[in-house]
Write an enzyme that holds these catalytic residues in place. Structure first.
Site, mmCIF file in Angstrom:
data_model
loop_
_atom_site.group_PDB
_atom_site.id
_atom_site.type_symbol
_atom_site.label_atom_id
_atom_site.label_comp_id
_atom_site.label_asym_id
_atom_site.label_seq_id
_atom_site.Cartn_x
_atom_site.Cartn_y
_atom_site.Cartn_z
ATOM 1 C CG ASN A 45 -1.776 1.211 1.322
ATOM 2 O OD1 ASN A 45 -1.749 2.025 0.653
ATOM 3 N ND2 ASN A 45 -2.265 1.317 2.467
ATOM 4 C CD1 TRP A 46 3.226 0.988 -2.979
ATOM 5 C CD2 TRP A 46 3.517 2.325 -4.694
ATOM 6 N NE1 TRP A 46 3.904 0.242 -3.804
ATOM 7 C CE2 TRP A 46 4.015 0.820 -5.055
ATOM 8 C CE3 TRP A 46 3.377 3.059 -5.841
ATOM 9 C CZ2 TRP A 46 4.812 0.684 -6.310
ATOM 10 C CZ3 TRP A 46 3.901 2.691 -7.106
ATOM 11 C CH2 TRP A 46 4.571 1.224 -7.270
ATOM 12 C CE LYS A 47 -0.057 3.228 4.717
ATOM 13 N NZ LYS A 47 -0.254 3.610 6.285
ATOM 14 C CG HIS A 91 -5.987 1.729 5.122
ATOM 15 N ND1 HIS A 91 -5.423 2.744 6.131
ATOM 16 C CD2 HIS A 91 -4.595 0.695 5.096
ATOM 17 C CE1 HIS A 91 -4.231 2.343 6.521
ATOM 18 N NE2 HIS A 91 -3.784 1.291 5.875
ATOM 19 C CD GLU A 124 -3.059 5.509 6.820
ATOM 20 O OE1 GLU A 124 -2.830 5.425 5.527
ATOM 21 O OE2 GLU A 124 -2.057 5.048 7.530
ATOM 22 C CD GLU A 171 -3.351 -2.571 7.006
ATOM 23 O OE1 GLU A 171 -2.231 -2.821 6.911
ATOM 24 O OE2 GLU A 171 -4.340 -1.759 6.934
ATOM 25 N N GLY A 202 2.372 2.343 10.880
ATOM 26 C CA GLY A 202 3.286 3.336 10.605
ATOM 27 C C GLY A 202 4.112 3.662 11.870
ATOM 28 C CB SER A 258 5.023 -1.549 11.956
ATOM 29 O OG SER A 258 4.706 -0.315 12.192
ATOM 30 N N GLY A 268 4.829 1.294 4.578
ATOM 31 C CA GLY A 268 6.257 1.878 4.663
ATOM 32 C C GLY A 268 7.090 1.244 4.019
#
Ligand code: PEP
Length: 251
Positions: free
Chosen positions: A9-11, A96, A98, A168, A174, A214, A236
């Site tokens: 997931n490159w966000k 997700h 976020e 998650e 993160g 992470s 990340g």
């Protein structure tokens, strides 16, 4: 036998040139990965058409990070499931944390998004996970069970075959703090049991459940050795081709 999957997931990271470079780096090292592991990348919307074109014919599938809860029309700034399919996406991530936290993504919205994803031939990586305070209060199983039942239990069993679940824990995303393999395995097994109680053992057994939070090359091996952890959703560490590949090699 359920699939092993490692998804990146490159966000909201990478310019188009950087994204193309990253995708290239992944394809150059693809032969290092066991044939039994499928790779997915989820670049930002702006890169999808080009990266999907680049990755056509490779074993790396392309996912969006989100899709609209409406099919088309006057919804400025939104991107529909049909658009994603038309540029070569196979998957979209939905739910997700976020999106839930910063953009008010509720289960009600996610039900609509999921229906549109399926109508347009997309598969879904569906994210669930508890916040730190919910775990500290001992509510983590209930929170995850509610996220699953509110969105997935409305699906036909056949549709569940097109869902990957990603566990998650929000406190691990993160933050550099990874769930221990015991914590992750315990929740993955609980998720599988929750799915089995509604959809039956066979579908639950076939559903890939990924861990996210992470995950990095140094901890992927321990997580991958757990029986119910079928891969990773990587944030990340998916932004460096070598790290993403190193994680995929662990599965
Ligand atoms: C994610 O947000 O999906 C994620 C797992 O992020 P990170 O790996 O950076 O914790």
């Amino acid at each position: 036998m359920r699939k092993k999957i490692v998804a990146g997931n490159w966000k909201m990271n990478t310019t188009l040139a950087e994204g193309v470079e990253l995708a290239k780096g992944i394809t150059e090292q693809i032969n290092d990965i066991s044939k039994g592991v499928s790779l997915i990348v989820a670049p930002p919307f702006t890169h999808l058409a080009i990266i999907a074109q680049m990755l056509k014919g490779t074993p790396v599938a392309v996912s969006a990070q989100n899709c609209a809860d409406q099919p088309k029309g006057a919804f400025t700034g939104e991107v529909s499931a049909a658009m994603l399919k038309s540029v070569g996406c196979t998957y979209t991530i939905l739910g997700h944390s976020e999106r839930r936290e910063y953009y008010g993504e509720t289960s009600e919205k996610l039900v609509k998004k999921m229906a549109l994803a399926f109508e347009n031939g997309l598969k879904v990586i569906f994210c669930v996970g508890e916040k730190l305070e919910e775990r500290n209060e001992g509510n983590h199983f209930d929170v995850v069970a509610a996220q699953i039942s509110e969105v997935l239990f409305g699906l036909e069993p056949q549709q569940m075959k097109n869902v990957i679940v990603a566990y998650e824990p929000v406190w691990a995303i993160g933050t550099g703090v990874t769930a221990t393999d015991e914590q992750a395995q315990e929740m993955h097994s609980y998720i599988r049991k929750t799915l089995a109680a509604h959809f039956g053992e066979e579908i639950a057994d076939e559903t890939s459940i990924l861990y996210g939070g992470s995950c990095k090359p140094s901890n992927a091996k321990k997580l991958s050795s757990c029986p119910d952890i079928d891969g990773g959703l990587i944030g990340g560490a998916s932004l460096k081709a070598e790290d993403f590949i190193a994680i995929a090699k662990a599965w």
